[in-house]
Design an enzyme around this catalytic site. Structure first.
Site, PDB file in Angstrom:
ATOM      1  N   HIS A  88      36.274  44.890  33.742  1.00 22.17           N
ATOM      2  CA  HIS A  88      36.044  44.599  35.149  1.00 22.17           C
ATOM      3  C   HIS A  88      35.564  45.680  35.819  1.00 22.17           C
ATOM      4  O   HIS A  88      35.120  46.207  36.895  1.00 22.17           O
ATOM      5  CB  HIS A  88      37.161  44.122  35.709  1.00 22.17           C
ATOM      6  CG  HIS A  88      36.760  42.051  35.621  1.00 22.17           C
ATOM      7  ND1 HIS A  88      35.410  41.163  35.531  1.00 22.17           N
ATOM      8  CD2 HIS A  88      37.959  41.620  35.792  1.00 22.17           C
ATOM      9  CE1 HIS A  88      36.177  40.218  35.432  1.00 22.17           C
ATOM     10  NE2 HIS A  88      37.901  40.545  35.646  1.00 22.17           N
TER      11      HIS A  88
ATOM     12  N   HIS B   8      40.528  42.509  29.286  1.00 19.50           N
ATOM     13  CA  HIS B   8      39.541  41.770  30.193  1.00 19.50           C
ATOM     14  C   HIS B   8      39.126  42.578  31.567  1.00 19.50           C
ATOM     15  O   HIS B   8      38.274  43.410  31.997  1.00 19.50           O
ATOM     16  CB  HIS B   8      40.121  41.015  30.101  1.00 19.50           C
ATOM     17  CG  HIS B   8      39.914  39.846  31.271  1.00 19.50           C
ATOM     18  ND1 HIS B   8      38.826  38.702  30.913  1.00 19.50           N
ATOM     19  CD2 HIS B   8      39.822  40.033  32.634  1.00 19.50           C
ATOM     20  CE1 HIS B   8      38.513  38.214  31.825  1.00 19.50           C
ATOM     21  NE2 HIS B   8      38.662  38.751  33.072  1.00 19.50           N
ATOM     22  N   GLU B   9      40.443  43.503  31.783  1.00 21.77           N
ATOM     23  CA  GLU B   9      40.287  44.360  32.898  1.00 21.77           C
ATOM     24  C   GLU B   9      39.511  45.217  32.876  1.00 21.77           C
ATOM     25  O   GLU B   9      38.679  45.491  33.726  1.00 21.77           O
ATOM     26  CB  GLU B   9      41.647  44.416  33.224  1.00 21.77           C
ATOM     27  CG  GLU B   9      42.490  43.305  33.958  1.00 21.77           C
ATOM     28  CD  GLU B   9      41.656  42.323  34.535  1.00 21.77           C
ATOM     29  OE1 GLU B   9      41.092  42.505  35.767  1.00 21.77           O
ATOM     30  OE2 GLU B   9      42.339  40.691  34.623  1.00 21.77           O
TER      31      GLU B   9
ATOM     32  N   HIS C  15      32.695  38.474  35.319  1.00 24.30           N
ATOM     33  CA  HIS C  15      33.169  36.653  34.077  1.00 24.30           C
ATOM     34  C   HIS C  15      32.206  36.111  33.466  1.00 24.30           C
ATOM     35  O   HIS C  15      30.673  36.106  34.211  1.00 24.30           O
ATOM     36  CB  HIS C  15      33.974  35.940  34.652  1.00 24.30           C
ATOM     37  CG  HIS C  15      35.522  36.520  35.361  1.00 24.30           C
ATOM     38  ND1 HIS C  15      35.826  36.136  36.377  1.00 24.30           N
ATOM     39  CD2 HIS C  15      36.278  36.692  34.824  1.00 24.30           C
ATOM     40  CE1 HIS C  15      36.885  36.380  36.030  1.00 24.30           C
ATOM     41  NE2 HIS C  15      37.321  37.377  35.441  1.00 24.30           N
TER      42      HIS C  15
END
Lengths: 131, 195
Positions: free
Chosen positions: B130, B126-127, B136
């Site tokens: 980013h 997930h990170e 998101h």
């Protein structure tokens, strides 16, 4: 704490000594607009942190005001929950879940809804610390 | 999917398609710990024309560290659960994880007796999204959905993630479009979740 083989750790070897960060929010179940509830400012700080409330945290009261209701509605939309504007069970269950620390709404713009950006009626910058 | 605000949205420049990453030396991670990050980066490089290579120098494009509480970026961590990690938009390259979590490096996290155990690879995938420029997503199946329950593993890129990242960087010419996973990773996951 990095656990190299979780399956080999017997029950009770690592006690759960600390309550999860947002467990205390569960006491707000059923809070509705117009009510006042001790500690509700903390949930406003939560919504501020993730970009749903643009105000400064120092201004927050324990009132379930329009600002909190609006934040809740946007949050419920972003997480595909039933939009009630209340702290109902489904919403609280989602709020207390562990999550990424990056904001959902940055500079008054929510980008969570699939494939599009939605501008909000605010000009106040918030939670812009480089994320 | 979504992007960080900006017109155009922030992304790594065209000259940066082969990124390096390193770990905060003070964390003293083992090779097994680091292999989690290798797999997580591989999931993204499978679908876009970018590569990620570990380096010993902490002067790399991407810098990864486990920290607790206030760690100097204005975004303090909050102890067990709550916020698990955060990462900065391109080209900052900073990925911070809360060192107070009980991070699961290997083994079946879903059967853990530790209620607050968090699957490290799920959060790292997930990170990295980013770090590459994704915000998101509202789609719960997507890696870029903001929250994840403890004792849950979610590491496969969803179609939403793939469409978003390919909009920023284009498609990996070797990506066949049917599966976001390399065969090697897929095989490991279908063999009982052990690495």
């Amino acid at each position: 704490i990095l656990l190299p083989n979780i399956s080999s750790i017997p029950p009770g070897f690592l006690p759960n000594v600390t309550a999860p960060a947002w467990d205390s929010f569960k006491k707000f179940l059923g809070c509705r607009p117009g009510e006042k509830f001790n500690g509700l400012a903390k949930i406003k700080q939560y919504f501020h942190y993730f970009g749903y409330i643009p105000n400064s945290p120092s201004n927050f009261t324990d009132d379930f005001d329009d600002v909190l209701e609006s934040a809740l509605r946007t949050y419920q939309q972003n997480f595909n929950l039933k939009v009630t504007g209340e702290l109902d069970q489904q919403t609280l269950n989602k709020i207390v879940q562990p999550r990424c620390g990056n904001a959902d709404i940055i500079n008054g713009t929510t980008t969570m809804n699939s494939g599009k950006w939605t501008a909000f009626n605010t000009t106040s910058p918030f939670h812009t610390v480089g994320h | 999917y979504s992007f960080f605000p900006g017109n155009p949205p922030p992304r790594w420049p065209d000259s940066k398609r082969d990124l390096t990453y390193s770990f905060w030396p003070g964390n003293g991670l083992t090779d097994q710990d680091k292999s989690v990050f290798t797999r997580a980066f591989a999931r993204w490089s499978t679908v876009i024309p970018m590569t990620f290579t570990e380096t010993d120098s902490f002067n790399s494009d991407i810098r990864i560290g486990f920290f607790s509480g206030d760690h100097g970026d204005g975004e303090p961590f909050d102890g067990v659960l709550g916020t698990l990690a955060h990462a900065f938009s391109p080209p900052s390259g900073l990925l911070h994880l809360d060192s107070e979590e009980e991070w699961v490096v290997s083994g079946d996290v879903s059967t853990s007796s530790i209620l607050s155990a968090v699957d490290l690879e799920s959060v790292v995938v997930h990170e990295i999204g980013h770090l590459l420029g994704l915000g998101h997503s509202s789609i719960e199946e997507a890696i870029m959905y903001p929250s994840i329950s403890s004792r849950t593993r979610k590491v496969e890129l969803a179609q939403d993630d793939i469409e978003g990242i390919q909009k920023l960087y284009g498609k990996n010419p070797n990506y066949n479009g049917s599966s976001p996973l390399t065969p090697a990773i897929q095989e490991r996951e279908t063999n009982g979740g052990q690495y």
